[in-house]
Design a protein around this motif. Sequence first.
Motif, PDB file in Angstrom:
ATOM      1  N   SER A  60       6.131   6.545  -3.760  1.00  0.00           N
ATOM      2  CA  SER A  60       4.666   7.068  -3.320  1.00  0.00           C
ATOM      3  C   SER A  60       3.908   5.810  -2.990  1.00  0.00           C
ATOM      4  N   GLN A  61       3.478   5.914  -1.774  1.00  0.00           N
ATOM      5  CA  GLN A  61       2.179   4.470  -1.635  1.00  0.00           C
ATOM      6  C   GLN A  61       0.805   5.933  -1.928  1.00  0.00           C
ATOM      7  N   ALA A  62      -0.244   4.833  -1.683  1.00  0.00           N
ATOM      8  CA  ALA A  62      -1.611   5.137  -0.996  1.00  0.00           C
ATOM      9  C   ALA A  62      -1.496   6.067   0.015  1.00  0.00           C
ATOM     10  N   GLY A  63      -0.178   5.666   1.006  1.00  0.00           N
ATOM     11  CA  GLY A  63      -0.351   6.368   2.481  1.00  0.00           C
ATOM     12  C   GLY A  63       0.755   7.382   2.154  1.00  0.00           C
ATOM     13  N   GLY A  64       1.700   7.703   1.228  1.00  0.00           N
ATOM     14  CA  GLY A  64       3.186   8.489   1.352  1.00  0.00           C
ATOM     15  C   GLY A  64       3.787   7.956   0.722  1.00  0.00           C
ATOM     16  N   TYR A  65       5.161   7.914   1.216  1.00  0.00           N
ATOM     17  CA  TYR A  65       6.394   7.014   0.647  1.00  0.00           C
ATOM     18  C   TYR A  65       7.096   6.447   0.924  1.00  0.00           C
ATOM     19  N   ALA A  66       6.975   4.926   0.193  1.00  0.00           N
ATOM     20  CA  ALA A  66       7.511   3.777   1.169  1.00  0.00           C
ATOM     21  C   ALA A  66       8.831   2.844   1.116  1.00  0.00           C
TER      22      ALA A  66
END
Length: 164
Positions: A60-66
Amino acid sequence: MRIRRRFGAVFVFVVFAAEGILVATPDAFAQETCSCLATVPASAGAIGRLTQVQGNVQMSQAGGYAGVGPEAPVFSGARIMTGAEASALLAVGANCAFDIPGNTTVKVDPVEGGICVSLDTPVATVVPASSEPVMLPVLLGGAAVGGAAALITGLQDDDDAVSR
């Protein structure tokens, strides 16, 4: 005759209730527990690292999963997911290290006194040794239909004329 019918209706209800408990997923009764409680300083930025990343591993990242690669930093509150053919090693703090297999979700949450690392490997990912069709869903469906028919029949009040 009425007592027997009411007993039948109660029996069917008990069977349905027991079937619901037996067929319910283990996740419905599972409680979240820490697989490891890491002691990490409160001022720390990254609290751990993913190493030996193979296959589709996402965090999980700030904009979703990467997607992530080897040596990816892990922060408090992270969620890590591995694909079916993926794996990774996770090190959190000085005392928590995990081999993360495929189809696993890892939660890294702050708790009082440190970081709670919990692994969630779904039961549904277990593949049976044989690929033959499973009869359990068919049997349970038949039992449900039969039980419903028995319940409807048991609750009917025919008021049959019986010599007294």
